[in-house]
Design an enzyme around this catalytic site. Sequence first.
Site, mmCIF file in Angstrom:
data_model
loop_
_atom_site.group_PDB
_atom_site.id
_atom_site.type_symbol
_atom_site.label_atom_id
_atom_site.label_comp_id
_atom_site.label_asym_id
_atom_site.label_seq_id
_atom_site.Cartn_x
_atom_site.Cartn_y
_atom_site.Cartn_z
ATOM 1 N N LYS A 106 -46.464 28.090 47.399
ATOM 2 C CA LYS A 106 -45.545 29.042 48.441
ATOM 3 C C LYS A 106 -45.537 28.358 49.778
ATOM 4 O O LYS A 106 -46.815 27.494 49.827
ATOM 5 C CB LYS A 106 -46.262 30.372 48.635
ATOM 6 C CG LYS A 106 -45.351 31.464 49.081
ATOM 7 C CD LYS A 106 -44.504 31.985 47.938
ATOM 8 C CE LYS A 106 -43.558 33.190 48.566
ATOM 9 N NZ LYS A 106 -43.021 33.825 47.347
HETATM 10 P P1 NAD Z 1 -35.124 39.488 52.903
HETATM 11 O O1 NAD Z 1 -35.693 38.609 54.459
HETATM 12 O O2 NAD Z 1 -33.795 39.068 52.561
HETATM 13 O O3 NAD Z 1 -35.239 40.948 53.358
HETATM 14 C C1 NAD Z 1 -36.315 41.704 53.765
HETATM 15 C C2 NAD Z 1 -35.842 43.087 54.442
HETATM 16 O O4 NAD Z 1 -36.959 43.867 54.909
HETATM 17 C C3 NAD Z 1 -34.728 43.087 55.374
HETATM 18 O O5 NAD Z 1 -33.634 44.029 55.217
HETATM 19 C C4 NAD Z 1 -35.406 43.547 56.559
HETATM 20 O O6 NAD Z 1 -34.648 44.468 57.557
HETATM 21 C C5 NAD Z 1 -36.474 44.509 56.050
HETATM 22 N N1 NAD Z 1 -37.609 44.714 56.789
HETATM 23 C C6 NAD Z 1 -38.648 43.967 57.468
HETATM 24 N N2 NAD Z 1 -39.452 44.624 57.922
HETATM 25 C C7 NAD Z 1 -39.446 46.007 57.535
HETATM 26 C C8 NAD Z 1 -39.985 47.082 57.865
HETATM 27 N N3 NAD Z 1 -41.144 47.072 58.588
HETATM 28 N N4 NAD Z 1 -39.632 48.233 57.350
HETATM 29 C C9 NAD Z 1 -38.638 48.252 56.661
HETATM 30 N N5 NAD Z 1 -37.832 47.234 56.191
HETATM 31 C C10 NAD Z 1 -38.231 46.048 56.875
HETATM 32 O O7 NAD Z 1 -36.371 39.122 52.092
HETATM 33 P P2 NAD Z 1 -36.386 39.296 50.455
HETATM 34 O O8 NAD Z 1 -36.134 38.112 49.996
HETATM 35 O O9 NAD Z 1 -35.467 40.293 50.142
HETATM 36 O O10 NAD Z 1 -38.030 39.645 50.020
HETATM 37 C C11 NAD Z 1 -38.366 41.045 50.405
HETATM 38 C C12 NAD Z 1 -39.713 40.860 49.708
HETATM 39 O O11 NAD Z 1 -39.520 40.564 48.152
HETATM 40 C C13 NAD Z 1 -40.758 39.845 50.165
HETATM 41 O O12 NAD Z 1 -41.857 40.473 49.886
HETATM 42 C C14 NAD Z 1 -40.851 38.772 49.126
HETATM 43 O O13 NAD Z 1 -41.843 37.932 48.937
HETATM 44 C C15 NAD Z 1 -40.039 39.327 47.947
HETATM 45 N N6 NAD Z 1 -39.591 38.758 46.909
HETATM 46 C C16 NAD Z 1 -38.331 38.119 47.027
HETATM 47 C C17 NAD Z 1 -37.819 37.529 46.056
HETATM 48 C C18 NAD Z 1 -36.528 36.573 46.168
HETATM 49 O O14 NAD Z 1 -35.834 36.207 45.379
HETATM 50 N N7 NAD Z 1 -35.920 36.746 47.307
HETATM 51 C C19 NAD Z 1 -38.433 37.168 44.907
HETATM 52 C C20 NAD Z 1 -39.796 37.897 44.721
HETATM 53 C C21 NAD Z 1 -40.243 38.507 45.685
#
Ligand code: NAD
Length: 416
Positions: A106
Amino acid sequence: MSQSFNAFAMAQEQLHAVAALMGLEPDVTTVLEMPKRELTVHFPVRMRDGAIKSFTGYRVHHNLTRGPAKGGIRYHPDTDIDEVRALAFWMTIKCAVVNIPFGGAKGGVVCDPSQLDIGELERLTRRYTSEIAILLGPDKDIPAPDMGTNGQTMAWILDTYSSLKGTTVPAVVTGKPISVGGSEGRVEATGRGVVTITREVLRSLNMQLPESTIAIQGYGNVGSAAAVLFHVSGAKVEAVSDVNGAIYRKGGIDILALQDYVRQHRTVVGFPGADPIPADEVLTMAVDVVVPAALQHVITAENANQIRAKVVVEGANGPTTPDADVILRSNGVTVVPDVLANAGGVTVSYFEWVQGLQSFFWTENEVNNRLEQILIRAYQQVHRAAQHHKVDLRMGAYIVGVGRVADAIRSMGIYP
Ligand code: NAD
């Protein structure tokens, strides 16, 4: 989301719990307890006003016994070395749970991407890439997007790395735009996986996805893609939230209309087809399935007793603390752990890497079908392990994942 929360301590607690359950040799536990290597970099970036600002970034390789390092890069103001270590550990387990040939990694940069303009983001990304380039390579370490980063970030990383190498190296990153070798289906892959796994777990509980009600915290890459696919599958997405607030509509939000609204306004707040609700209510709604898809450490001992959903599907990494896990289990709530529920992203990243190495690209149908096969197999293996050991799905997933990594460590032996 308190500052004192330590994600790495939580990850180690999970490792020790599964090690005790499996009777894992102490030697193997010792290897898995700490990351293999960690790089911290401090680097200058020229800001829009001409001033130079120093940023801190990390890249951590947790365990590479099963293959090259794979894991996303996070841009977030609160990220730190322990968070990145925990996320790298979860990547090791996740890749093993879905049985793809990668080790866990990571990366992170301490910054608030919403406060940076496009030029600052590009300069920050390119300089961070050049600082960690000693670790990167298609057979060494392959980054992908995570919170605060996206396909554009990956394209800058690809271009910077390729410039340093003097040749275009598409397989050095995944989650990149299709125009530079990205895979069909990668953008939606994590959300698609969340929906596939939700369908499977509901089936095990004698429930049906099309009749179920859903609440989603976070409307980014994972949350919005999952919302669309839930909606298309006939499930009712009744509540969603983002960093600005939350909205609710009994009977289901029109997610396709919400998508148009979010494209214009960059938030779910103010969407005319639903009512505003307090943001923290999303997790405790009376729905069948809650999907935390934003941050870690949001379901804790403080609010676990208020969770009314039958199932929690962890779209985010590390949203449920070990204390909360115990409470949810005793309340009969089924938790599908992150290392299974959000593994669709890394699985299609693996497909993208394979396609890049072979310069031979698949159709979206091929990608989605292969993703489905891998996730259903992983779900069945985890479900079986959980039933066999009479434990929850998190422990079931750790038994499968840690078991595979432990087998690899035993086969390789300890050098020298
Ligand atoms: P992103 O940045 O695209 O989206 C994050 C979302 O969370 C946004 O809508 C933001 O406004 C919202 N957010 C932030 N703080 C918040 C709060 N306090 N309350 C409510 N909403 C809040 O991120 P992402 O890529 O969608 O990742 C989200 C999660 O999924 C993370 O934990 C990441 O590690 C995990 N993840 C992502 C992927 C991927 O392919 N992108 C894969 C596996 C896991």
